[in-house]
Design a protein around this motif. Sequence first.
Motif, PDB file in Angstrom:
ATOM      1  N   TYR A  89      16.432   3.060  -7.231  1.00  0.00           N
ATOM      2  CA  TYR A  89      15.238   3.622  -6.600  1.00  0.00           C
ATOM      3  C   TYR A  89      15.091   5.088  -6.974  1.00  0.00           C
ATOM      4  O   TYR A  89      16.045   5.863  -6.892  1.00  0.00           O
ATOM      5  N   THR A 127      12.653   0.776  -9.298  1.00  0.00           N
ATOM      6  CA  THR A 127      11.587   0.641  -8.317  1.00  0.00           C
ATOM      7  C   THR A 127      11.284   1.993  -7.687  1.00  0.00           C
ATOM      8  O   THR A 127      12.181   2.836  -7.548  1.00  0.00           O
ATOM      9  N   LYS A 149       9.346   1.684  -4.854  1.00  0.00           N
ATOM     10  CA  LYS A 149       8.908   1.152  -3.561  1.00  0.00           C
ATOM     11  C   LYS A 149      10.092   1.070  -2.609  1.00  0.00           C
ATOM     12  O   LYS A 149      11.046   0.333  -2.860  1.00  0.00           O
ATOM     13  N   ILE A 150      10.021   1.802  -1.529  1.00  0.00           N
ATOM     14  CA  ILE A 150      11.119   1.842  -0.572  1.00  0.00           C
ATOM     15  C   ILE A 150      11.376   0.466   0.026  1.00  0.00           C
ATOM     16  O   ILE A 150      12.532   0.061   0.218  1.00  0.00           O
ATOM     17  N   GLU A 151      10.298  -0.281   0.315  1.00  0.00           N
ATOM     18  CA  GLU A 151      10.466  -1.610   0.921  1.00  0.00           C
ATOM     19  C   GLU A 151      11.268  -2.545   0.011  1.00  0.00           C
ATOM     20  O   GLU A 151      12.138  -3.291   0.468  1.00  0.00           O
ATOM     21  N   GLU A 152      10.972  -2.511  -1.284  1.00  0.00           N
ATOM     22  CA  GLU A 152      11.701  -3.354  -2.227  1.00  0.00           C
ATOM     23  C   GLU A 152      13.165  -2.957  -2.285  1.00  0.00           C
ATOM     24  O   GLU A 152      14.057  -3.809  -2.353  1.00  0.00           O
ATOM     25  N   ILE A 187      14.978  -1.461   0.109  1.00  0.00           N
ATOM     26  CA  ILE A 187      15.655  -1.818   1.352  1.00  0.00           C
ATOM     27  C   ILE A 187      15.916  -3.320   1.407  1.00  0.00           C
ATOM     28  O   ILE A 187      16.978  -3.770   1.860  1.00  0.00           O
ATOM     29  N   ALA A 188      14.994  -4.114   0.913  1.00  0.00           N
ATOM     30  CA  ALA A 188      15.122  -5.575   0.984  1.00  0.00           C
ATOM     31  C   ALA A 188      16.132  -6.128  -0.013  1.00  0.00           C
ATOM     32  O   ALA A 188      16.586  -7.275   0.129  1.00  0.00           O
ATOM     33  N   HIS A 189      16.516  -5.349  -0.994  1.00  0.00           N
ATOM     34  CA  HIS A 189      17.431  -5.839  -2.033  1.00  0.00           C
ATOM     35  C   HIS A 189      18.848  -5.952  -1.477  1.00  0.00           C
ATOM     36  O   HIS A 189      19.397  -4.988  -0.922  1.00  0.00           O
ATOM     37  N   SER A 215      20.121   5.048  -5.049  1.00  0.00           N
ATOM     38  CA  SER A 215      18.925   5.882  -5.108  1.00  0.00           C
ATOM     39  C   SER A 215      19.229   7.148  -5.878  1.00  0.00           C
ATOM     40  O   SER A 215      20.355   7.664  -5.852  1.00  0.00           O
TER      41      SER A 215
END
Length: 429
Positions: A5, A32, A34-37, A39-41, A47
């Motif tokens: 990230y 990525t 995208k923070i949501e992507e 976190i979901a990984h 990061s």
Amino acid sequence: MLLIYTQKITPRIIYIFKHICTGVLGITVKFTSKIEEFIAHDGMKLSYGKQALGNELFFQRVDLLMEQGFSEVEVKVLPWEDSVCFFPVSEASALPFDIFASSFFLLSRYEEYVPHVKDEAERFPVAESLAYQKGFLNSPVVDKWALKFRNVLAERFPAMEVPPRKFESTAIVAVEHVFGYKNKGILRSIAGMQRDFFSFSLGKVFDRLKVAFKIRNDPFNIFEDLIAFIKVHKLKMYFMFQLSDFTIHDRNINHNRIPYRSVIKYVGDYAKVGLLQGYYAVRDIKTLRMEKLRMENIIHSSLEYSLNSSHDLSLPENYNNLVELEVRNDFSMGYPDALGFRAGTCTPFLFYDINMEVTTPLLVHPYIFNSSVFENVKPEQAFEDVKKALNQVREVGGTFRAVFKNQDFSEYSHPETYYGLLKLIYEIE
């Protein structure tokens, strides 16, 4: 797969993470913003930015990989464990410095873009390099940093599997003069004989006559001996032949001579063959294209390998010319007059053009030793320095590359010394 990230995905970030993670460690990466992507990984992830998002594996960055173009960059080199580091960051980072910006600085040859003093041959001199000035020229720091990074990943992700790196050695023979006396033409032979006579090199005068009357072989034509060495020990070796027009800088025989073409074809049956760029080919794409076509006409295949071992590397122009002509591998990254790691690595890497901010398809194979260093140091010291460099490369599982000249193995040089070096490099008893 490692998910990375970063707030902004730049060409520099893509380049250096792919090199360190995939090129050196064999780990595939995905980026990525995208923070949501992120976190979901559920798998491996980290990061890279100014601040951590939470308690993830975090590497703090400096601004170098977010910038475009080049400018004067202040680099303060600090000791770190068994190596050095620069671009320090805060304690919040998993490592105390930005290894990605540091590695990019060395691999891109950033310092060769900014104004610098050139040597008498118009080259970037080793004394101008940060590595020489700060005492880490003889260390593959980029590879060492990558392995430290691997250890941090392994500590955070114990299930991670990384393929082992394998130490290798290879020699590249630069053939600027395939013959010393043979096929030089009457005028050049007479002029050479006069020069030898008036410099009291009578042995060479007699050798010229013997070669002319076919009583003995040309002293620089040592290719059968080297091929025999390759066959006996089952070695991988490269031979780079010069095919330039005759000028004050390039003084080989005409590329159309049948004996010359025969040597190239013979060597090509047992080793990799490439182009030794002439003085003007380094600077002019038309000349480079002409020399490339000459080689392809001889070997009847596309030119894959090039070397410029004595002239100005002319970054990024020369490398961009190779890219345009679809030459995929270059062995010119090294210092002809000093042993060391010009780009801080012994791992092949893709050339990054800072002017265009793009990763090119040209694969750079850095060399560590050039036989020209014998002009500055005694053989005993050179052997000792090569041993130390070999150990450095062996520790990181890299490739040790050494550049020789064909005349190094002739009777006019010290062939036993250079064959001894080949045995040392290839670990032959």
